[in-house]
Design an enzyme around this catalytic site. Structure first.
Site, PDB file in Angstrom:
ATOM      1  CB  THR A   1      -0.817  -0.025   1.069  1.00 19.45           C
ATOM      2  OG1 THR A   1      -1.824  -1.350   1.345  1.00 19.45           O
ATOM      3  CG2 THR A   1      -1.825   1.111   1.089  1.00 19.45           C
TER       4      THR A   1
ATOM      5  CE1 TYR B   1       0.830  -9.589   2.613  1.00 21.06           C
ATOM      6  CE2 TYR B   1       2.439  -7.889   2.031  1.00 21.06           C
ATOM      7  CZ  TYR B   1       1.172  -8.350   1.947  1.00 21.06           C
ATOM      8  OH  TYR B   1       0.150  -7.704   1.163  1.00 21.06           O
TER       9      TYR B   1
ATOM     10  CE  LYS C   1      -0.719  -7.522   4.956  1.00 18.74           C
ATOM     11  NZ  LYS C   1      -0.393  -6.048   4.306  1.00 18.74           N
TER      12      LYS C   1
END
Length: 290
Positions: A44, A132, A160
Site C-alpha cells: 500500500t 507476509y 501477515k
C-alpha cells in the site's frame, strides 16, 4: 505489543516526489485515532515504485514521527535475499520495532528456498520478523508446515496472512503455536480471521477509517463479536469499494476526500475511474466518514 489495527500506510507524493510533511501528519493522525501499529512501505506504500533510497527515507521518517508511541513494522521484503538483508538491517539501524517480509515474488522459490531466505534474514539481524504470505501477488504460498519450522526461530514472531483462507489461522496455530502472532492481510475477512485466533489486521481501510478499524479490532480482541459485527456492517462497503481498483489508489482517493493526502500515485498505477470514485464516496458516507 503487535496487535489490533495496523494500517499499511500510503506513501504521499507531491509533484512526483515524497511528501514527508504529509506523511508525518498522517502518522500523528493515525496514532490519535487509535491505530496500534504502523507499516511503512508495504504494498500500500507503493514500495515497487520507490527507489531503495526512498524506501529507506520513508521507514526512517515513520520511525521518527511515531517516536515510540506505537510499534513500527517496516516493510523490508524483496525477491533478492541480498537486498532483503540490506533493507532489514537498515530498518533495525533506524529503530524500527519489527520487519514485514513478503515471500519472494516472481522467481517462485520452493518451500526449501523460502526456508533458506527467511533463515538468512533472521540470522542477519536482531529485528523481529513478520512473514507476509500473499500468494495472489507473490505466486508462492508458504505452507503451514514451512511456517511452523520458521516459527521455531526466535525472531520469526508472526505472519501477515493474505491468503484469504480463514482455515489457515487454525492450521497455523497447530503448526506454529498459539503464541505465534497471526495478523490478517485482508480487511473484508478480518472478523472471521480473529474468530479463528488472529490478533489483528495490517489494514488498507485503516488508512481512511482508523478509528472505526481500531474499535472493530478492540471488539474482536475482547470477544465482543456482536459489536464487531456492527462495525463490520458499517465498514464492509468501504472494504469493497477501495479494492474495486488497486487498493492503494482507492485509499489515497478517500484520504484526498478527507483533505489529508493527495491522490497522486506513480505509474504504472493511475487515478480512479469516476464510477469507482462514486462507490468510494457512497461507502464513506455509509461509514459516517463524510
Amino acid at each position: 505489543m503487535i496487535r489490533g489495527s495496523i494500517p499499511a500506510l500510503v506513501t504521499p507524493f507531491k509533484n512526483g516526489e515524497l511528501d514527508l510533511d504529509t506523511l508525518k501528519k498522517l502518522v500523528d493522525w493515525q496514532i490519535a485515532e487509535g491505530s496500534t501499529g504502523l507499516v511503512p512501505v508495504g504494498t500500500t506504500g507503493e514500495s515497487p515504485t520507490l527507489s531503495h533510497e526512498e524506501h529507506e527515507t520513508v521507514i526512517e521518517a515513520v520511525v521518527q514521527a511515531a517516536a515510540g508511541r506505537v510499534p513500527v513494522i517496516a516493510g523490508a521484503g524483496s525477491n533478492s535475499t541480498t537486498e532483503g538483508i540490506r533493507l532489514i538491517r537498515f530498518a533495525e539501524r533506524v529503530g524500527a520495532d519489527a520487519a514485514l517480509v513478503v515471500t519472494p515474488y516472481y522467481n517462485k522459490p520452493t518451500q526449501a528456498g523460502l526456508m533458506a531466505h527467511f533463515t538468512a534474514l533472521h540470522d542477519c539481524c536482531n529485528l523481529p520478523i513478520v512473514i507476509y504470505n500473499i500468494p495472489g501477488r507473490s505466486v508462492v504460498d508458504m505452507t503451514p508446515e514451512t511456517m511452523g519450522r520458521l516459527a521455531q526461530l526466535p525472531r520469526i514472531i508472526g505472519v501477515k496472512d493474505a491468503t484469504g483462507k480463514i482455515e489457515r489461522v487454525s492450521q497455523q496455530r497447530a503448526s506454529c503455536g498459539a503464541e505465534f502472532l497471526q495478523l490478517s492481510g485482508e480487511d473484508a475477512t478480518a472478523l472471521g480471521f480473529n474468530a479463528h485466533g488472529g490478533v489483528g489486521c495490517i489494514s488498507v481501510t485503516a488508512n481512511v477509517a482508523p478509528r472505526l478499524c481500531a474499535e472493530f479490532q478492540q471488539a474482536t480482541l475482547r470477544g465482543d463479536y456482536a459489536t464487531a459485527l456492527e462495525y463490520q456492517d458499517r465498514l464492509m462497503p468501504l472494504h469493497e469499494a477501495i479494492f474495486l481498483e488497486p487498493g492503494l489508489v482507492g485509499a489515497k482517493y478517500a484520504l484526498s476526500q478527507l483533505g489529508l493526502c493527495s491522490d497522486e500515485v506513480r505509474l504504472p498505477l493511475v487515478g480512479l475511474t469516476d464510477p469507482t470514485k462514486a462507490r468510494i464516496d457512497a461507502a464513506m458516507r455509509h461509514a459516517g466518514l463524510i
